[in-house]
Design a protein around this motif. Structure first.
Motif, PDB file in Angstrom:
ATOM      1  N   TYR A 161      -0.596  29.227  21.798  1.00 47.64           N
ATOM      2  CA  TYR A 161       0.475  30.056  21.223  1.00 47.64           C
ATOM      3  C   TYR A 161      -0.050  30.982  20.122  1.00 47.64           C
ATOM      4  O   TYR A 161       0.285  32.176  20.083  1.00 47.64           O
ATOM      5  N   GLU A 162      -0.901  30.442  19.250  1.00 42.30           N
ATOM      6  CA  GLU A 162      -1.418  31.245  18.119  1.00 42.30           C
ATOM      7  C   GLU A 162      -2.213  32.430  18.652  1.00 42.30           C
ATOM      8  O   GLU A 162      -2.083  33.557  18.188  1.00 42.30           O
ATOM      9  N   ASP A 163      -3.066  32.142  19.630  1.00 45.99           N
ATOM     10  CA  ASP A 163      -3.907  33.170  20.230  1.00 45.99           C
ATOM     11  C   ASP A 163      -3.032  34.236  20.910  1.00 45.99           C
ATOM     12  O   ASP A 163      -3.274  35.443  20.775  1.00 45.99           O
ATOM     13  N   MET A 164      -1.999  33.794  21.633  1.00 49.63           N
ATOM     14  CA  MET A 164      -1.066  34.733  22.275  1.00 49.63           C
ATOM     15  C   MET A 164      -0.428  35.637  21.223  1.00 49.63           C
ATOM     16  O   MET A 164      -0.370  36.866  21.384  1.00 49.63           O
ATOM     17  N   SER A 165       0.024  35.016  20.126  1.00 48.02           N
ATOM     18  CA  SER A 165       0.711  35.772  19.072  1.00 48.02           C
ATOM     19  C   SER A 165      -0.227  36.789  18.437  1.00 48.02           C
ATOM     20  O   SER A 165       0.151  37.941  18.206  1.00 48.02           O
ATOM     21  N   GLN A 166      -1.479  36.357  18.187  1.00 44.93           N
ATOM     22  CA  GLN A 166      -2.434  37.269  17.541  1.00 44.93           C
ATOM     23  C   GLN A 166      -2.786  38.438  18.464  1.00 44.93           C
ATOM     24  O   GLN A 166      -2.828  39.588  18.030  1.00 44.93           O
ATOM     25  N   SER A 193      12.208  31.810  20.524  1.00 42.20           N
ATOM     26  CA  SER A 193      11.067  31.132  19.893  1.00 42.20           C
ATOM     27  C   SER A 193       9.762  31.872  20.137  1.00 42.20           C
ATOM     28  O   SER A 193       8.873  31.888  19.280  1.00 42.20           O
ATOM     29  N   THR A 194       9.626  32.485  21.325  1.00 43.84           N
ATOM     30  CA  THR A 194       8.322  33.015  21.725  1.00 43.84           C
ATOM     31  C   THR A 194       7.775  34.098  20.787  1.00 43.84           C
ATOM     32  O   THR A 194       6.604  34.025  20.410  1.00 43.84           O
ATOM     33  N   PRO A 195       8.579  35.110  20.394  1.00 42.92           N
ATOM     34  CA  PRO A 195       7.964  36.182  19.587  1.00 42.92           C
ATOM     35  C   PRO A 195       7.817  35.868  18.098  1.00 42.92           C
ATOM     36  O   PRO A 195       7.251  36.690  17.359  1.00 42.92           O
ATOM     37  N   LYS A 196       8.266  34.687  17.664  1.00 42.80           N
ATOM     38  CA  LYS A 196       8.219  34.381  16.219  1.00 42.80           C
ATOM     39  C   LYS A 196       6.806  34.512  15.647  1.00 42.80           C
ATOM     40  O   LYS A 196       6.597  35.038  14.562  1.00 42.80           O
ATOM     41  N   GLY A 197       5.824  34.009  16.411  1.00 45.90           N
ATOM     42  CA  GLY A 197       4.437  34.052  15.949  1.00 45.90           C
ATOM     43  C   GLY A 197       3.924  35.487  15.860  1.00 45.90           C
ATOM     44  O   GLY A 197       3.148  35.830  14.955  1.00 45.90           O
ATOM     45  N   VAL A 198       4.360  36.334  16.795  1.00 47.20           N
ATOM     46  CA  VAL A 198       3.962  37.751  16.756  1.00 47.20           C
ATOM     47  C   VAL A 198       4.526  38.385  15.485  1.00 47.20           C
ATOM     48  O   VAL A 198       3.817  39.107  14.772  1.00 47.20           O
ATOM     49  N   TYR A 199       5.800  38.086  15.196  1.00 51.11           N
ATOM     50  CA  TYR A 199       6.423  38.683  14.006  1.00 51.11           C
ATOM     51  C   TYR A 199       5.695  38.210  12.736  1.00 51.11           C
ATOM     52  O   TYR A 199       5.466  39.007  11.821  1.00 51.11           O
ATOM     53  N   ALA A 200       5.303  36.942  12.718  1.00 54.53           N
ATOM     54  CA  ALA A 200       4.569  36.424  11.543  1.00 54.53           C
ATOM     55  C   ALA A 200       3.239  37.174  11.388  1.00 54.53           C
ATOM     56  O   ALA A 200       2.822  37.505  10.267  1.00 54.53           O
ATOM     57  N   GLU A 201       2.589  37.481  12.509  1.00 53.33           N
ATOM     58  CA  GLU A 201       1.312  38.226  12.459  1.00 53.33           C
ATOM     59  C   GLU A 201       1.530  39.664  11.987  1.00 53.33           C
ATOM     60  O   GLU A 201       0.704  40.205  11.255  1.00 53.33           O
ATOM     61  N   LEU A 202       2.619  40.286  12.418  1.00 52.09           N
ATOM     62  CA  LEU A 202       2.903  41.668  11.980  1.00 52.09           C
ATOM     63  C   LEU A 202       3.124  41.695  10.467  1.00 52.09           C
ATOM     64  O   LEU A 202       2.659  42.607   9.773  1.00 52.09           O
ATOM     65  N   ILE A 203       3.811  40.676   9.967  1.00 49.58           N
ATOM     66  CA  ILE A 203       4.080  40.594   8.520  1.00 49.58           C
ATOM     67  C   ILE A 203       2.766  40.382   7.759  1.00 49.58           C
ATOM     68  O   ILE A 203       2.488  41.040   6.748  1.00 49.58           O
ATOM     69  N   LYS A 204       1.932  39.485   8.300  1.00 48.53           N
ATOM     70  CA  LYS A 204       0.632  39.203   7.658  1.00 48.53           C
ATOM     71  C   LYS A 204      -0.187  40.493   7.558  1.00 48.53           C
ATOM     72  O   LYS A 204      -0.738  40.827   6.519  1.00 48.53           O
ATOM     73  N   ASP A 205      -0.227  41.230   8.661  1.00 47.81           N
ATOM     74  CA  ASP A 205      -0.995  42.476   8.697  1.00 47.81           C
ATOM     75  C   ASP A 205      -0.403  43.524   7.746  1.00 47.81           C
ATOM     76  O   ASP A 205      -1.138  44.237   7.059  1.00 47.81           O
ATOM     77  N   HIS A 206       0.927  43.583   7.699  1.00 51.75           N
ATOM     78  CA  HIS A 206       1.586  44.547   6.801  1.00 51.75           C
ATOM     79  C   HIS A 206       1.188  44.249   5.352  1.00 51.75           C
ATOM     80  O   HIS A 206       0.844  45.160   4.594  1.00 51.75           O
ATOM     81  N   ASN A 207       1.192  42.981   4.995  1.00 49.71           N
ATOM     82  CA  ASN A 207       0.844  42.596   3.614  1.00 49.71           C
ATOM     83  C   ASN A 207      -0.632  42.824   3.322  1.00 49.71           C
ATOM     84  O   ASN A 207      -0.997  43.255   2.229  1.00 49.71           O
ATOM     85  N   LYS A 208      -1.482  42.529   4.304  1.00 51.65           N
ATOM     86  CA  LYS A 208      -2.928  42.595   4.065  1.00 51.65           C
ATOM     87  C   LYS A 208      -3.483  44.012   4.233  1.00 51.65           C
ATOM     88  O   LYS A 208      -4.244  44.497   3.401  1.00 51.65           O
ATOM     89  N   ASN A 209      -3.046  44.674   5.323  1.00 48.70           N
ATOM     90  CA  ASN A 209      -3.660  45.969   5.657  1.00 48.70           C
ATOM     91  C   ASN A 209      -2.733  47.161   5.432  1.00 48.70           C
ATOM     92  O   ASN A 209      -3.133  48.302   5.655  1.00 48.70           O
ATOM     93  N   GLY A 210      -1.508  46.896   5.047  1.00 41.41           N
ATOM     94  CA  GLY A 210      -0.587  47.981   4.698  1.00 41.41           C
ATOM     95  C   GLY A 210      -0.037  48.775   5.873  1.00 41.41           C
ATOM     96  O   GLY A 210       0.478  49.872   5.668  1.00 41.41           O
ATOM     97  N   THR A 211      -0.125  48.250   7.101  1.00 38.56           N
ATOM     98  CA  THR A 211       0.481  48.971   8.235  1.00 38.56           C
ATOM     99  C   THR A 211       1.943  49.241   7.889  1.00 38.56           C
ATOM    100  O   THR A 211       2.676  48.329   7.515  1.00 38.56           O
ATOM    101  N   SER A 212       2.325  50.525   7.996  1.00 43.31           N
ATOM    102  CA  SER A 212       3.668  50.896   7.538  1.00 43.31           C
ATOM    103  C   SER A 212       4.657  51.032   8.693  1.00 43.31           C
ATOM    104  O   SER A 212       4.318  51.496   9.783  1.00 43.31           O
ATOM    105  N   TYR A 213       5.902  50.647   8.406  1.00 42.60           N
ATOM    106  CA  TYR A 213       6.990  50.710   9.394  1.00 42.60           C
ATOM    107  C   TYR A 213       8.074  51.684   8.921  1.00 42.60           C
ATOM    108  O   TYR A 213       9.171  51.693   9.463  1.00 42.60           O
TER     109      TYR A 213
END
Ligand code: F6R
Length: 242
Positions: free
Chosen positions: A9-14, A38-58
């Motif tokens: 699941y983690e790998d899929m999300s990443q 349930s399925t996209p929750k991990g993807v959303y967590a990764e998008l948030i992580k990236d936004h905080n770390k790398n500043g990808t803007s929405y």
């Protein structure tokens, strides 16, 4: 259909998140079609992580979700609006007015379906649609038997879908009996589609999607009619596929 096989699941999300991030960086004003469950929750967590770390803007991104329960107000903690705010939107720099879900509390559902379908047209279609899959092959809330020509519409939820979703509610009786969902034709208008699947509970559905016929009895099979679909699924979901 392209298949990306992931370890878990983690790998899929990443992997799914990285594909999305690359596209968002290339086209910062894109329209993303999003899913709940349930399925996209991990993807959303990764998008948030990236936004905080790398500043990808929405800031210039628009989102449009697949579906919403009928009878739940946006503030109801079981509504898909609440899910999207708490799992994703509240943690990004996205503008609230650029995030769209059907209004499950609208007075006139027929008009709400028309409004939502017009919104998709006004956005000049969805650039990238994220999907999960139900065990019976549903996409969005398009249950088996839904026409491949369907547009945004009201559906009676299959008993199996209400049971599967009862885990989020106190009692199964609390799971709404109806929902409003983008239709299969609305989904197929997206320029690109990513379908996520994780876990052995989805293995039969993924097997049928890959090897089965294209048939309205199995809604996800409509994806075979689309030129740009990627399935990102883990070993368990792909356990019946060679
Ligand atoms: C949710 C949606 C549904 C889910 C499907 C799988 O917006 O449209 O089709 O993607 O029910 O749900 P999970 O991910 O909870 O197994």
């Amino acid at each position: 259909m392209k298949i990306i096989r992931t370890a878990n699941y983690e790998d899929m999300s990443q992997k799914a998140a990285q594909l999305m991030i690359d596209k968002i960086r290339q086209q910062p004003d894109m329209t993303l079609g999003l899913a709940t469950g349930s399925t996209p929750k991990g993807v959303y967590a990764e998008l948030i992580k990236d936004h905080n770390k790398n500043g990808t803007s929405y800031k210039k991104i628009t989102t449009i979700n697949l579906d919403e329960y009928i009878g739940l107000t946006p503030s109801d903690h079981n509504s898909y609006r609440h899910f999207m705010n708490s799992e994703l939107f509240d943690h990004l720099d996205i503008l609230a007015e650029n995030t769209h879900l059907p209004n499950g509390a609208a007075e006139d559902m027929f008009k709400e379906c028309e409004r939502y379908e017009q919104l998709i047209k006004d956005l000049v279609d969805i650039d990238l649609q994220l999907l999960g899959i139900g065990r019976n092959g549903h996409i969005g809330f398009n249950e088996p038997g839904t026409s491949f020509k369907s547009r945004t519409h009201v559906v009676d939820l299959a008993e199996s879908t209400r049971k599967a979703n009862a885990r989020f509610f106190n009692f199964i009786e609390d799971v709404p009996a109806q929902a409003i969902t983008m239709g299969i034709a609305s989904i197929l208008d997206s320029r690109e589609i990513i379908l996520l699947a994780s876990g052995s509970a989805k293995a039969e559905a993924i097997k049928q999607l890959i090897y089965g016929e294209t048939n309205e009895k199995f809604p996800a099979s409509a994806l075979k009619l689309h030129p740009n679909v990627t399935i990102i699924a883990d070993e368990e979901a792909l356990s019946l596929v060679n």
